[in-house]
Design a protein around this motif. Structure first.
Motif, PDB file in Angstrom:
ATOM      1  N   ALA A  72       0.821  -1.216   0.000  1.00 17.28           N
ATOM      2  CA  ALA A  72       0.000   0.000   0.000  1.00 17.28           C
ATOM      3  C   ALA A  72       0.854   1.264   0.000  1.00 17.28           C
ATOM      4  N   GLU A  73       2.127   1.144   0.333  1.00 17.40           N
ATOM      5  CA  GLU A  73       2.981   2.335   0.343  1.00 17.40           C
ATOM      6  C   GLU A  73       3.673   2.567  -0.994  1.00 17.40           C
ATOM      7  N   LEU A  74       3.580   1.596  -1.886  1.00 17.10           N
ATOM      8  CA  LEU A  74       4.201   1.754  -3.206  1.00 17.10           C
ATOM      9  C   LEU A  74       3.322   2.669  -4.054  1.00 17.10           C
ATOM     10  N   PRO A  75       3.911   3.380  -5.017  1.00 14.21           N
ATOM     11  CA  PRO A  75       3.095   4.336  -5.780  1.00 14.21           C
ATOM     12  C   PRO A  75       2.055   3.660  -6.665  1.00 14.21           C
ATOM     13  N   TYR A  76       2.317   2.426  -7.069  1.00 10.44           N
ATOM     14  CA  TYR A  76       1.362   1.657  -7.885  1.00 10.44           C
ATOM     15  C   TYR A  76       1.682   0.186  -7.659  1.00 10.44           C
ATOM     16  N   GLY A  77       0.752  -0.683  -8.036  1.00  7.40           N
ATOM     17  CA  GLY A  77       0.973  -2.110  -7.838  1.00  7.40           C
ATOM     18  C   GLY A  77       2.155  -2.582  -8.669  1.00  7.40           C
ATOM     19  N   ASN A  78       3.119  -3.236  -8.026  1.00  9.14           N
ATOM     20  CA  ASN A  78       4.288  -3.727  -8.762  1.00  9.14           C
ATOM     21  C   ASN A  78       3.866  -4.665  -9.899  1.00  9.14           C
ATOM     22  N   ILE A  79       4.480  -4.489 -11.055  1.00  8.76           N
ATOM     23  CA  ILE A  79       4.280  -5.409 -12.179  1.00  8.76           C
ATOM     24  C   ILE A  79       5.510  -6.301 -12.217  1.00  8.76           C
ATOM     25  N   VAL A  80       5.314  -7.574 -11.857  1.00 10.59           N
ATOM     26  CA  VAL A  80       6.440  -8.518 -11.750  1.00 10.59           C
ATOM     27  C   VAL A  80       6.088  -9.684 -12.661  1.00 10.59           C
ATOM     28  N   ALA A  81       6.667  -9.703 -13.863  1.00  6.98           N
ATOM     29  CA  ALA A  81       6.154 -10.589 -14.909  1.00  6.98           C
ATOM     30  C   ALA A  81       7.259 -11.467 -15.485  1.00  6.98           C
ATOM     31  N   LEU A  82       7.078 -12.767 -15.340  1.00  8.19           N
ATOM     32  CA  LEU A  82       8.006 -13.711 -15.968  1.00  8.19           C
ATOM     33  C   LEU A  82       7.428 -14.150 -17.318  1.00  8.19           C
ATOM     34  N   ASN A  83       8.333 -14.362 -18.280  1.00 12.63           N
ATOM     35  CA  ASN A  83       7.966 -14.927 -19.594  1.00 12.63           C
ATOM     36  C   ASN A  83       6.822 -14.137 -20.256  1.00 12.63           C
ATOM     37  N   GLU A  84       5.803 -14.864 -20.761  1.00 13.88           N
ATOM     38  CA  GLU A  84       4.755 -14.190 -21.548  1.00 13.88           C
ATOM     39  C   GLU A  84       3.912 -13.216 -20.735  1.00 13.88           C
ATOM     40  N   HIS A  85       3.993 -13.266 -19.418  1.00 22.05           N
ATOM     41  CA  HIS A  85       3.250 -12.287 -18.610  1.00 22.05           C
ATOM     42  C   HIS A  85       3.722 -10.865 -18.894  1.00 22.05           C
ATOM     43  N   GLY A  86       4.933 -10.724 -19.414  1.00 20.37           N
ATOM     44  CA  GLY A  86       5.453  -9.398 -19.769  1.00 20.37           C
ATOM     45  C   GLY A  86       4.630  -8.720 -20.854  1.00 20.37           C
ATOM     46  N   ALA A  87       3.800  -9.481 -21.559  1.00 16.74           N
ATOM     47  CA  ALA A  87       2.973  -8.891 -22.624  1.00 16.74           C
ATOM     48  C   ALA A  87       1.642  -8.358 -22.085  1.00 16.74           C
ATOM     49  N   LEU A 125       9.310 -15.504 -30.514  1.00 17.98           N
ATOM     50  CA  LEU A 125       9.588 -14.501 -29.481  1.00 17.98           C
ATOM     51  C   LEU A 125       8.449 -14.317 -28.477  1.00 17.98           C
ATOM     52  N   ALA A 126       7.236 -14.714 -28.847  1.00 22.88           N
ATOM     53  CA  ALA A 126       6.078 -14.500 -27.952  1.00 22.88           C
ATOM     54  C   ALA A 126       6.284 -15.128 -26.561  1.00 22.88           C
ATOM     55  N   PRO A 127       6.944 -16.262 -26.437  1.00 30.39           N
ATOM     56  CA  PRO A 127       7.139 -16.825 -25.085  1.00 30.39           C
ATOM     57  C   PRO A 127       7.976 -15.937 -24.154  1.00 30.39           C
ATOM     58  N   TYR A 128       8.590 -14.893 -24.709  1.00 26.60           N
ATOM     59  CA  TYR A 128       9.376 -13.964 -23.878  1.00 26.60           C
ATOM     60  C   TYR A 128       8.531 -12.783 -23.401  1.00 26.60           C
ATOM     61  N   GLY A 129       7.305 -12.661 -23.911  1.00 27.32           N
ATOM     62  CA  GLY A 129       6.396 -11.604 -23.436  1.00 27.32           C
ATOM     63  C   GLY A 129       6.637 -10.265 -24.081  1.00 27.32           C
ATOM     64  N   GLY A 130       7.559  -9.512 -23.527  1.00 28.64           N
ATOM     65  CA  GLY A 130       7.791  -8.180 -24.078  1.00 28.64           C
ATOM     66  C   GLY A 130       8.881  -7.448 -23.322  1.00 28.64           C
ATOM     67  N   ILE A 131       9.113  -6.227 -23.808  1.00 20.86           N
ATOM     68  CA  ILE A 131      10.200  -5.409 -23.259  1.00 20.86           C
ATOM     69  C   ILE A 131       9.638  -4.015 -22.963  1.00 20.86           C
ATOM     70  N   ARG A 132       9.927  -3.515 -21.777  1.00 18.77           N
ATOM     71  CA  ARG A 132       9.713  -2.081 -21.513  1.00 18.77           C
ATOM     72  C   ARG A 132      10.899  -1.611 -20.702  1.00 18.77           C
ATOM     73  N   ILE A 133      11.377  -0.427 -21.030  1.00 17.97           N
ATOM     74  CA  ILE A 133      12.481   0.169 -20.272  1.00 17.97           C
ATOM     75  C   ILE A 133      12.040   1.583 -19.943  1.00 17.97           C
ATOM     76  N   GLU A 134      12.019   1.893 -18.651  1.00 26.68           N
ATOM     77  CA  GLU A 134      11.399   3.149 -18.204  1.00 26.68           C
ATOM     78  C   GLU A 134      12.299   3.892 -17.235  1.00 26.68           C
ATOM     79  N   ASP A 135      12.606   5.137 -17.605  1.00 26.16           N
ATOM     80  CA  ASP A 135      13.394   6.020 -16.739  1.00 26.16           C
ATOM     81  C   ASP A 135      12.600   7.280 -16.420  1.00 26.16           C
ATOM     82  N   ASP A 136      12.997   7.935 -15.331  1.00 24.15           N
ATOM     83  CA  ASP A 136      12.358   9.179 -14.896  1.00 24.15           C
ATOM     84  C   ASP A 136      13.295  10.350 -15.193  1.00 24.15           C
ATOM     85  N   MET A 137      12.796  11.317 -15.958  1.00 21.46           N
ATOM     86  CA  MET A 137      13.640  12.400 -16.480  1.00 21.46           C
ATOM     87  C   MET A 137      13.217  13.749 -15.898  1.00 21.46           C
ATOM     88  N   VAL A 138      14.225  14.598 -15.619  1.00 20.57           N
ATOM     89  CA  VAL A 138      13.952  15.984 -15.239  1.00 20.57           C
ATOM     90  C   VAL A 138      14.333  16.861 -16.418  1.00 20.57           C
TER      91      VAL A 138
END
Ligand code: GLY
Ligand code: MN
Ligand code: MN
Length: 441
Positions: free
Chosen positions: A209-224, A411-424
């Motif tokens: 409840a203290e995290l800013p949003y629910g953690n997305i923790v995804a192995l394999n195809e769950h990444g999609a 490649l579908a069994p790997y789910g997907g890719i996201r890379i996210e940074d916070d910029m000022v």
């Protein structure tokens, strides 16, 4: 100097600036005062248990009172803001601690035992009331509750972060980076999504409840699944990939970080590398004066280029963007403002009237359409996924030959890719809070 000390030193200036912003906004909109209510605890239907409390971000802008329901702040131009600090005499729950001087010294603090004590401020028609507590809606005229133009003025000010806010967010990024490292380690040890999530929370010393949003923790195809919410307790027979989108908060300010990993080198890990290089190019382009919509469209072109280079699609990158094919693989926006809210306010409005700045046609999920200004904090989070329902839709109604289906199947069994940074955004080169935090570990 410790982060805590830097934060408390910047806080005084932050509050002085907020006082100016609110004084100007109240005057411009014809109000004498504003009362900002923290919010109340909500109880689940037919029960006496409460939902996790989320404080009104307008109160958090002034005060680091993340857990303090039913406190309220009265702002009157020219006067010291008055805080009705709700501290019930309770033995069912532990009441809030006494105010800490680093923030309390900027206010007239009135500890109160009664959740309705804010009404002592006097309900009057030239006061604006900000919040969603049921008690507010019952007590005041609806026209005075969250007036749209007043809120738009304040939301636009909130898009330019103060030094205090940026230090809080840099510290959130540091905590996030440490916990991301712990999560990566847990993934390398072969743990389940559930156990990786626990490792993350233990590292950051926060409960869900203290995290800013629910953690997305995804192995394999769950990444999609873009906002994948399960924490599967079973480890898959074969672990191929890991996508984690998880944040942290400091005094209510969020970080929002995503990383993607592969267990082995191969085509998917090459794809991660290509996405990472491209993502860093996008990050470097975050400068004052940039129309964020243009960067979002450039990301489409770049991702389509990667899809073409990896022989996943057949048309040129330009044609893939024009036909909507790039959106099959990258169906979300490039990013959003970040602050007290993960998806922070005013990303889509031009002015105090709330005039919308339209999204580019065919891009319904973009959350930021403004031209960037120094002090903005935002995310850059391009993605590339193998999403079955979107691929199926393309197969049914698009140009089937545009996709190399054999590659997609591999490649579908790997789910997907996201890379996210916070910029000022600054007057000069942008600051990447996330990369700086990882680099400092
Ligand atoms: N974690 C939610 C988002 O990236 O927008
Ligand atoms: Mn994000
Ligand atoms: Mn995220």
């Amino acid at each position: 100097m410790s982060a805590g000390k830097i934060i408390s030193e910047g806080y005084k200036n932050h509050v002085a600036l907020l006082q100016k912003h609110w004084d100007n906004a109240l005057q411009a909109e014809g109000y004498d005062a504003a009362l900002i209510h923290a919010g109340s605890k909500l109880v689940s239907f037919l029960d006496d248990y409460e939902y996790p409390f989320r404080c009104n971000p307008h109160l958090l802008w002034w005060l680091p009172l993340t857990h303090h329901h039913d406190s309220a702040l009265l702002i009157r131009p020219g006067e010291r803001p008055k805080l009705f600090y709700y501290q019930p005499d309770d033995y069912w729950y532990s009441p809030p601690a006494d105010p800490a001087s680093w923030w309390a010294d900027e206010f007239e603090v009135v500890p109160v035992r009664d959740a309705n004590a804010w009404k002592q401020a006097g309900i009057n028609e030239r006061t604006a009331y900000i919040g969603d507590a049921p008690a507010l809606a019952e007590a005041v005229n609806s026209s005075q509750l969250n007036p749209a133009r007043l809120l738009n003025r304040i939301h636009l000010e909130r898009t330019r972060k103060t030094d205090y806010e940026i230090v809080c967010m840099a510290e959130a990024a540091r905590l996030g980076a440490v916990a991301h490292m712990a999560a990566e380690q847990a993934f390398r040890e072969g743990m389940s999504e559930y156990d990786i999530h626990q490792r993350y929370c233990m590292s950051i010393k926060m409960v869900d409840a203290e995290l800013p949003y629910g953690n997305i923790v995804a192995l394999n195809e769950h990444g999609a699944i873009l906002h994948y919410q399960q924490h599967e307790q079973q480890v898959p027979d074969q672990v191929r990939s890991f996508l984690i989108d998880a944040g942290a908060t400091v005094h209510g300010y969020a970080c929002d970080i995503t990383r993607t990993y592969a267990t082995e080198t191969g085509e998917f890990s090459d794809l991660i590398l290509a996405m990472d290089t491209m993502q860093q190019r996008l990050c470097a382009a975050v400068v004052e004066g940039l129309d964020y919509r243009d960067l979002h469209l450039r990301a489409h072109l770049d991702i389509a280029g990667i899809l073409k280079d990896f022989d996943i699609i057949r048309p040129s990158a330009e044609d893939a963007v024009a036909s909507g094919l790039s959106a099959v693989f990258y169906p979300h926006g490039l990013g959003h403002y970040l602050g007290l809210q993960t998806h922070d306010v005013a990303g889509l409005i031009a002015d105090v009237d709330g005039t919308p700045i339209p999204r580019p046609e065919g891009h319904p999920f973009l959350r930021l359409t403004r031209t960037l200004e120094a002090g903005n904090v935002l995310t850059i989070e391009p993605g590339l996924y193998f999403i079955e329902p979107l691929l199926r839709k393309w197969r049914e109604s698009g140009d089937v030959s545009a996709i190399n289906w054999g590659k997609v199947e591999a490649l579908a069994p790997y789910g997907g890719i996201r890379i996210e940074d916070d910029m000022v955004v600054t007057k000069g080169a942008p600051r990447n809070l996330t990369r700086d935090a990882f680099a400092a570990l």
